[in-house]
Design an enzyme around this catalytic site. Structure first.
Site, PDB file in Angstrom:
ATOM      1  N   ALA A  62      20.524  48.244   1.604  1.00 44.22           N
ATOM      2  CA  ALA A  62      21.088  49.563   1.932  1.00 44.22           C
ATOM      3  C   ALA A  62      21.949  49.500   3.191  1.00 44.22           C
ATOM      4  O   ALA A  62      23.073  50.017   3.213  1.00 44.22           O
ATOM      5  CB  ALA A  62      19.959  50.588   2.109  1.00 44.22           C
ATOM      6  N   GLU A  63      21.447  48.867   4.238  1.00 40.99           N
ATOM      7  CA  GLU A  63      22.221  48.805   5.484  1.00 40.99           C
ATOM      8  C   GLU A  63      23.464  47.946   5.320  1.00 40.99           C
ATOM      9  O   GLU A  63      24.523  48.265   5.865  1.00 40.99           O
ATOM     10  CB  GLU A  63      21.371  48.296   6.645  1.00 40.99           C
ATOM     11  CG  GLU A  63      22.152  48.301   7.941  1.00 40.99           C
ATOM     12  CD  GLU A  63      21.345  48.665   9.168  1.00 40.99           C
ATOM     13  OE1 GLU A  63      21.951  48.693  10.246  1.00 40.99           O
ATOM     14  OE2 GLU A  63      20.141  48.938   9.056  1.00 40.99           O
ATOM     15  N   THR A  64      23.363  46.882   4.553  1.00 41.71           N
ATOM     16  CA  THR A  64      24.522  46.023   4.330  1.00 41.71           C
ATOM     17  C   THR A  64      25.652  46.771   3.642  1.00 41.71           C
ATOM     18  O   THR A  64      26.799  46.741   4.098  1.00 41.71           O
ATOM     19  CB  THR A  64      24.122  44.783   3.499  1.00 41.71           C
ATOM     20  OG1 THR A  64      23.156  44.027   4.236  1.00 41.71           O
ATOM     21  CG2 THR A  64      25.320  43.916   3.176  1.00 41.71           C
ATOM     22  N   SER A  67      26.887  49.964   5.824  1.00 42.09           N
ATOM     23  CA  SER A  67      27.679  49.606   6.998  1.00 42.09           C
ATOM     24  C   SER A  67      28.996  48.949   6.600  1.00 42.09           C
ATOM     25  O   SER A  67      29.995  49.074   7.314  1.00 42.09           O
ATOM     26  CB  SER A  67      26.883  48.712   7.952  1.00 42.09           C
ATOM     27  OG  SER A  67      26.525  47.510   7.341  1.00 42.09           O
TER      28      SER A  67
END
Length: 139
Positions: A62-64, A67
């Site tokens: 999710a963060e990859t 972002s």
């Protein structure tokens, strides 16, 4: 991935993300734009001791992708830094791949927020996440 998506990804990662957590987790980008980022990740190798997809692995995916979308939105000479992430884990995944789709909810000059839906190979929702990134000038 089409050439425009690859060019956007190369611009964010300066053409190389080898040796990063992206590579370690086996994340493969499928689509990249400021509005939407799609990537997949294998379950195997990203499990907790019970053989289930690790919740932290879902957060990494999710963060990859969130972002990455925020960095594309920020544009050249700027960078995205995650400041808040949350995740709700709905069901287990034990094999195959999971696919994350990050959709921009807000894209301003200093903040970008993405909603991320992660599904298993059968299209069942595994995790729902939200990521907020601060956008700033690159150093």
């Amino acid at each position: 991935m089409n050439p425009d998506d690859q060019a956007r990804l190369d611009a964010v990662y300066h053409g190389d993300h080898k040796g990063s957590l992206i590579t370690t987790m086996g994340i493969e980008f499928v689509e990249v734009s400021a509005e939407r980022v799609v990537a997949r990740m294998p379950v195997e190798g990203n499990t907790q001791p019970y053989g289930l997809l690790h919740g932290g692995a879902s957060c990494v995916l999710a963060e990859t992708i969130g972002s990455t979308g925020a960095a594309v939105h920020a544009g050249p000479g700027r960078q995205a830094v995650g400041v808040e992430i949350n995740a709700t884990h709905h069901r287990a995944a034990t094999s195959g791949h999971v696919t994350g789709v990050a959709t921009r909810v807000h894209g301003g000059r200093t903040v970008a927020t993405y909603e991320i839906e992660i599904t298993d190979d059968e299209g069942r929702r595994v995790c729902t996440s939200r990521l907020t990134c601060m956008l700033r000038d690159a150093r």
